[in-house]
Every structure is written in C-alpha cells, then in structure tokens.
Scaffold this motif. Structure first.
Motif, PDB file in Angstrom:
ATOM      1  N   GLY A  64      68.936  39.731  34.759  1.00 25.57           N
ATOM      2  CA  GLY A  64      68.355  38.756  35.492  1.00 25.57           C
ATOM      3  C   GLY A  64      67.243  39.331  36.650  1.00 25.57           C
ATOM      4  N   SER A  65      66.778  38.869  37.610  1.00 22.68           N
ATOM      5  CA  SER A  65      67.136  37.517  38.120  1.00 22.68           C
ATOM      6  C   SER A  65      66.612  36.502  37.210  1.00 22.68           C
ATOM      7  N   GLU A  66      65.512  36.759  36.592  1.00 19.82           N
ATOM      8  CA  GLU A  66      64.731  35.620  35.789  1.00 19.82           C
ATOM      9  C   GLU A  66      65.591  35.940  34.428  1.00 19.82           C
ATOM     10  N   MET A  67      66.439  34.716  34.217  1.00 19.29           N
ATOM     11  CA  MET A  67      67.190  34.764  32.949  1.00 19.29           C
ATOM     12  C   MET A  67      67.264  33.292  32.607  1.00 19.29           C
ATOM     13  N   SER A  68      66.368  32.443  32.961  1.00 27.54           N
ATOM     14  CA  SER A  68      66.419  31.114  32.739  1.00 27.54           C
ATOM     15  C   SER A  68      66.391  30.582  31.171  1.00 27.54           C
ATOM     16  N   GLY A  69      66.128  31.481  30.440  1.00 27.29           N
ATOM     17  CA  GLY A  69      65.934  31.098  28.786  1.00 27.29           C
ATOM     18  C   GLY A  69      67.470  31.711  28.487  1.00 27.29           C
ATOM     19  N   GLY A  70      68.173  32.482  29.094  1.00 25.42           N
ATOM     20  CA  GLY A  70      69.467  32.929  28.675  1.00 25.42           C
ATOM     21  C   GLY A  70      69.451  34.334  28.414  1.00 25.42           C
ATOM     22  N   ILE A  71      70.623  34.989  28.480  1.00 23.89           N
ATOM     23  CA  ILE A  71      70.760  36.290  27.911  1.00 23.89           C
ATOM     24  C   ILE A  71      72.204  36.295  27.328  1.00 23.89           C
ATOM     25  N   GLN A  72      72.332  36.742  26.190  1.00 24.53           N
ATOM     26  CA  GLN A  72      73.739  36.907  25.379  1.00 24.53           C
ATOM     27  C   GLN A  72      73.774  38.092  24.546  1.00 24.53           C
ATOM     28  N   ASP A  73      75.060  38.555  24.341  1.00 24.41           N
ATOM     29  CA  ASP A  73      75.263  39.708  23.357  1.00 24.41           C
ATOM     30  C   ASP A  73      74.374  40.915  23.683  1.00 24.41           C
ATOM     31  N   VAL A  74      74.737  41.560  24.803  1.00 24.27           N
ATOM     32  CA  VAL A  74      74.101  42.773  25.149  1.00 24.27           C
ATOM     33  C   VAL A  74      75.351  43.751  25.071  1.00 24.27           C
ATOM     34  N   ARG A  75      75.091  44.886  24.411  1.00 25.39           N
ATOM     35  CA  ARG A  75      75.840  46.114  24.130  1.00 25.39           C
ATOM     36  C   ARG A  75      75.066  47.336  24.896  1.00 25.39           C
ATOM     37  N   ALA A  76      75.914  48.006  25.952  1.00 18.66           N
ATOM     38  CA  ALA A  76      75.422  49.063  26.415  1.00 18.66           C
ATOM     39  C   ALA A  76      76.735  50.111  26.399  1.00 18.66           C
ATOM     40  N   GLU A  77      76.218  51.355  26.252  1.00 22.22           N
ATOM     41  CA  GLU A  77      77.415  52.346  26.136  1.00 22.22           C
ATOM     42  C   GLU A  77      76.729  53.678  26.281  1.00 22.22           C
ATOM     43  N   ASP A  78      77.258  54.626  26.629  1.00 25.37           N
ATOM     44  CA  ASP A  78      76.996  56.170  27.141  1.00 25.37           C
ATOM     45  C   ASP A  78      75.729  56.081  28.124  1.00 25.37           C
ATOM     46  N   ILE A  79      76.161  55.490  29.124  1.00 26.96           N
ATOM     47  CA  ILE A  79      75.298  55.119  30.507  1.00 26.96           C
ATOM     48  C   ILE A  79      75.357  56.447  31.609  1.00 26.96           C
ATOM     49  N   THR A  80      74.406  57.002  32.060  1.00 28.33           N
ATOM     50  CA  THR A  80      74.621  57.677  33.223  1.00 28.33           C
ATOM     51  C   THR A  80      73.763  57.344  34.098  1.00 28.33           C
ATOM     52  N   VAL A 108      74.462  33.741  31.092  1.00 30.64           N
ATOM     53  CA  VAL A 108      74.532  35.309  31.054  1.00 30.64           C
ATOM     54  C   VAL A 108      75.970  35.311  30.396  1.00 30.64           C
ATOM     55  N   LYS A 109      76.193  35.703  28.908  1.00 32.38           N
ATOM     56  CA  LYS A 109      77.309  35.638  28.510  1.00 32.38           C
ATOM     57  C   LYS A 109      77.468  36.674  27.158  1.00 32.38           C
ATOM     58  N   ASP A 110      78.564  37.096  27.063  1.00 26.04           N
ATOM     59  CA  ASP A 110      79.069  37.925  25.978  1.00 26.04           C
ATOM     60  C   ASP A 110      78.225  39.440  26.312  1.00 26.04           C
ATOM     61  N   ILE A 111      78.596  39.900  27.319  1.00 24.48           N
ATOM     62  CA  ILE A 111      77.961  41.217  27.772  1.00 24.48           C
ATOM     63  C   ILE A 111      79.483  42.392  27.808  1.00 24.48           C
ATOM     64  N   TYR A 112      78.948  43.369  26.883  1.00 32.22           N
ATOM     65  CA  TYR A 112      80.028  44.224  26.697  1.00 32.22           C
ATOM     66  C   TYR A 112      79.150  45.531  27.270  1.00 32.22           C
ATOM     67  N   VAL A 113      80.024  46.569  28.191  1.00 31.24           N
ATOM     68  CA  VAL A 113      79.594  47.884  28.416  1.00 31.24           C
ATOM     69  C   VAL A 113      80.629  48.751  28.423  1.00 31.24           C
ATOM     70  N   LYS A 114      80.745  49.952  27.933  1.00 36.27           N
ATOM     71  CA  LYS A 114      81.424  50.985  27.960  1.00 36.27           C
ATOM     72  C   LYS A 114      80.867  52.445  28.120  1.00 36.27           C
ATOM     73  N   GLY A 115      81.712  53.337  28.554  1.00 34.04           N
ATOM     74  CA  GLY A 115      81.308  54.409  28.676  1.00 34.04           C
ATOM     75  C   GLY A 115      80.282  55.014  29.685  1.00 34.04           C
ATOM     76  N   VAL A 116      80.511  54.634  30.807  1.00 37.15           N
ATOM     77  CA  VAL A 116      79.517  54.761  31.841  1.00 37.15           C
ATOM     78  C   VAL A 116      79.792  55.904  32.909  1.00 37.15           C
ATOM     79  N   ARG A 117      79.086  56.696  33.214  1.00 30.60           N
ATOM     80  CA  ARG A 117      79.349  57.745  34.249  1.00 30.60           C
ATOM     81  C   ARG A 117      78.535  57.969  35.496  1.00 30.60           C
ATOM     82  N   MET A 118      78.956  57.467  36.724  1.00 35.90           N
ATOM     83  CA  MET A 118      78.195  57.429  37.830  1.00 35.90           C
ATOM     84  C   MET A 118      78.496  58.277  38.843  1.00 35.90           C
ATOM     85  N   ASN A 119      77.531  58.723  39.689  1.00 34.80           N
ATOM     86  CA  ASN A 119      77.756  59.658  40.708  1.00 34.80           C
ATOM     87  C   ASN A 119      76.721  59.272  41.836  1.00 34.80           C
ATOM     88  N   THR A 120      77.343  59.109  43.165  1.00 34.94           N
ATOM     89  CA  THR A 120      76.551  58.624  44.418  1.00 34.94           C
ATOM     90  C   THR A 120      75.931  57.247  43.999  1.00 34.94           C
TER      91      THR A 120
END
Length: 496
Positions: free
Chosen positions: A320-336, A356-368
């Motif tokens: 988003g924030s402009e998501m008025s057509g819909g967002i679905q089936d997003v797969r995010a992995e190995d994010i720094t 906004v549906k069916d969102i999958y996120v894994k393997g995220v490393r964050m600092n500060t």
C-alpha cells in the motif's frame, strides 16, 4: 689535377652546379619527410576517428531473450560528452531498431561515456544495454519530458492533480523488452525536481526513471540507478516481470524516491537488489481509492528475495497505501533491513476497499529499526473527495516467521480499523532485541486478531501464544515466474 686545368670562372660554375644538386637532394628528402609526417597525422586522425566509433569487444549477459541485430548509440549521432542532448539519438535509434522486431529483435548498446538525455520510449523484442562506465544523465530541461495522462487506477498524478511527466525510460503495450547492462548507471539528477516538489512549484507529477505499462515479458537488471526525481522502477498493468541485480541509491531525505514499485502487476520476480532510499525500498501498489477499485487490477503472485534495504524514514517492503485493486500472494524471503523505519509495513485506510491477503514473509534480519511489525488502517491521503469512506479494505492471512532484529524501538505497532479488524495474523520464531534506552511499550495492538509462537518480547494479548508451538505458513510451491530461465546473450557483434 683536373681542377687545375679549368679556368677560375669554370670552377665557380662547377661549384655552383654542385651546390644546386645538393640543395635539390635536400629538398626532396624534406618533401618526402613532410609527406610521411602528414600521412602519419592523417593515419592517427583516422585511428582516433575509428576509436570514437569502434565496436565494443564481445560481451555476454543474461536475458529472457537474445537479439539478432545490434547497434551503437553513436551510430545515430549520440555524443557521450555529458553536455550534448542525446534525446533525438535515442528516439531515432529505437525507431530504426523497431523494424527488426519480427526478425530476431535488436539491441541498442550505450558505450562508455556520459549520455545526457530526456525521455524516450522503448519498443518490443528489444534490449537496451548500458555498458560499464556508461552513464545516462537525465536532462533537467523540462521540454525534453513529454506530459502524459494520469494512470487510470489513480485518477490524477501523485504529486499534483494534473498529468505527469513521462519517465526517462518509458514503454507501453510492449512484449519482450529488456533493460540491462554491465552495471552501467542511470543518473536521474533528481535534486532539480526535489527542490520544485518541496517548494510546491510542480503542476505535474515528477518523472520516474523507468516505467513500463501494459506489457509482458519484462526484464530490468544489472544497473545502478541514482537520484531519481521520484520512484525509480515502476512496472504497472504488466505481467511476467523480472527485476534483479539493481543497485538503487538516493539520499535518505529525498522525497518519494521509492526503489521498486510493482503496481497492478502479476507474476513478478524481484531478487538480489540493494536499495538506499528516501522512501520505501519496495512498495507494492494497485491503484488509489475509487479509481483503483473501478480499475480492479490486483498485484499478485509476487516473489521478493535477497533484498538489502536502508531507509531510515520508511519500510523495507510496504504493501500500500494505494492498494485499491488488491494485493495477494506475496512471498518475501531472505531480507536484510538496516537503519530502516520498519520491516514489512501494511498501509491502508477507509476508502481504499479491496484487500491485502495471503502475505508470506520469512528469513528477515533487521538492525536499528523503529518498528519491526507495523500495520496501519488510518494512513489517509486520498486523491480527491470522491472516495467512499465505507469502502473498507480486507486485511487477512498475514504470515511472518524466522525473524531476528536488534536495536529496536517498538516491536510491533498493529492498528486495524474500528469495525474492520485485520485478521489471521501469524508471527512465529521472532527474536527482537529492544534498544536499551527505549521507554515505550514493545507492542501496541488495536483491532487485530491472530496468533504467535516463540516470539520475544511477548506480544500483545490480541496475538496469543498458540499451543503447541508451530511455524506460520510459507508456500512450498513455486510461482511460474520463478522458473523462467535467463539465456546467455552476446553483444558486440552482428551490427546493422
């Protein structure tokens, strides 16, 4: 003895003749040397001339499709001096190369140099290849940026109610287009536009660096993008898109310099990108309020892998924030994410509608980080007063797992919409190390529901710990775009 037999006068005549012979021989030598010298200069000039237009050595690069024909920008009058406008050269070259679309396609090679240019349009079955040590410099002459109509899913420009400037590299209704290089550079020279935007002097929306519309089979890869006037890469109303190997850089206080914005697109692969931005590193979009609802084209089947993001005032990945057509089936992995305001953020509001549906996120490393988890149902910002406040978005089946964060101010700020809660939120195996001086509560939750498992610090009561512990979902299947191979293509041969 012979000389003694000659008269004095005859001796003088003989000496004079000998002098003339010597002088004549000397002049012939000088003439020959002069000719050789002139020929040498001409030869050097010819070599210099050839060097200016010499063909690059054979090189290889990965692409969705290879091309039969090649040309250099210099073949069409291009000058890489950083001062001469090459807008006409780019347009002329692409018009000529479009004639080969049905005969194996064509590639335009931009050789080393600084190539000042305004906006130009691409064609189908075409590759734009920007060589190493080549830089496209975006013109700051507004007359070199045509005005185009607003996107139908937005109803107006993002910066101003009127139209928008065409992107530096633009294409619409294309099939099989590649924008790539040997890590060549596109410099948007955005400071000119940022100043006008901040001082409210723009009547039209700033240009992007790359925008491809209504197209399929698109590749954007192996380039460095610097100082875009606004968004950097914007595929919109397109499908089968690969974006990989980009380095995107902008000052962290520059306005709206989003890195990659897939917008109402399907089947997208975004991988191996490094982004420093004044806004979201990746922003997933699909239209704005009533215009996006009417257009009705979601962004779906999106894969994001191996992203490194620095954005102190925005998100690594925003939905988003402009998501008025819909967002679905997003797969995010190995994010720094480093020194970034939030990891994955969902932004919406009443009036947006859709989902906004069916969102999958894994393997995220964050600092500060300021936030690790952030969802907002009150983002605001509407195109006009014609939106329907009763058009409520559906936010559900949001999954996060295998996350580590250090030096964090707030673990989670999850705020749904009163009467329209965000549901089916799942967080598992997340370890968050709070900043020592942080005095705020680690979690703030309203109008949400879901479960957690092995999360520290302990989440809010609206996200209870599920027993027995289990991991949140992440799909085992692959998207179709994941299996699209890249061919090894050649450049530097087969010129027209």
């Amino acid at each position: 003895m012979f000389l003694f037999l000659l008269t004095k006068l005859e001796c003088l005549r003989l000496i004079f003749l000998l002098i003339l012979v010597v002088i004549s021989q000397f002049l012939q030598v000088v003439e020959i040397v002069s000719v050789i010298f002139v020929l040498g200069l001409l030869s050097l000039k010819a070599v210099e001339c050839r060097n200016q237009h010499r063909r690059p050595e054979l090189f290889q690069y990965p692409a969705i499709n290879c091309r039969k024909h090649s040309a250099l920008l210099t073949d069409f009058g291009g000058k890489g001096d950083g001062k001469t406008s090459n807008t006409a050269a780019f347009r002329s070259a692409i018009l000529r190369l479009s004639q080969f679309a049905s005969d194996g396609g064509a590639q335009l090679i931009v050789p080393p140099g600084k190539w000042l240019t305004g906006s130009f349009n691409l064609t189908s079955h075409f590759t734009l290849y920007i060589q190493k040590d080549a830089t496209l410099l975006a013109s700051q002459d507004e007359s070199e940026w045509p005005l185009i109509v607003p996107l139908p899913s937005y109803g107006r420009g993002r910066d101003a109610p009127g139209g928008r400037f065409s992107s530096l590299i633009f294409g619409t209704n294309l099939t099989d287009v590649v924008i790539t290089g040997g890590n060549g550079t596109i410099n948007g020279q955005g400071a000119y536009w940022w100043t006008k935007f901040k001082s409210n002097k723009l009547k039209s929306t700033r240009p992007y660096l790359i925008e491809i519309m209504y197209s399929d089979q698109v590749q954007i890869s192996d380039l460095t993008l610097i100082d875009s006037p606004s968004w950097n890469v914007h595929p919109v109303y397109s499908r089968d898109v690969i974006i990989k190997g980009l380095t995107i850089l902008a000052p962290t206080q520059s306005p709206n310099t989003d890195g990659i914005n897939p917008d109402s697109c399907s089947n997208i692969r975004i991988e191996d990108n490094y982004i420093v931005s004044g806004d979201d590193c990746i922003a997933v979009k699909s239209g704005w309020d009533q215009y996006g609802i009417k257009f009705g084209m979601p962004t779906q089947h999106l894969s994001i892998r191996r992203l490194t993001c620095i954005s102190p005032y925005s998100a690594a990945i925003a939905l988003g924030s402009e998501m008025s057509g819909g967002i679905q089936d997003v797969r995010a992995e190995d994010i720094t994410a480093i020194n970034t305001e939030s990891g994955v953020r969902i932004k919406t509001a009443p009036g947006r509608g859709a989902f906004v549906k069916d969102i999958y996120v894994k393997g995220v490393r964050m600092n500060t980080m300021k936030y690790v988890f952030w969802m907002s149902g009150a983002y605001g910002s509407h195109p006009d007063n014609g939106y329907d406040p009763k058009a409520l978005p559906v936010i559900r089946n949001i999954n996060y797992r295998d996350m580590v964060a250090q030096n964090v101010t707030i673990a989670g700020n999850l705020a749904g919409i009163n009467g329209d809660p965000f549901t089916e939120i799942c967080i598992s195996n997340a370890t968050i190390e709070m900043r020592k001086e942080s005095k705020k509560l680690p979690w703030n939750c309203t109008d949400i529901s879901g479960v957690t498992s092995r999360v520290s610090p302990q989440p809010c009561g609206l996200l209870p710990d599920q027993k027995p512990s289990s991991d949140c979902a992440f799909p085992n299947d692959r998207l179709a775009i994941d299996d699209v191979p890249l061919k090894i293509c050649s450049g530097g041969s087969s010129y027209i």
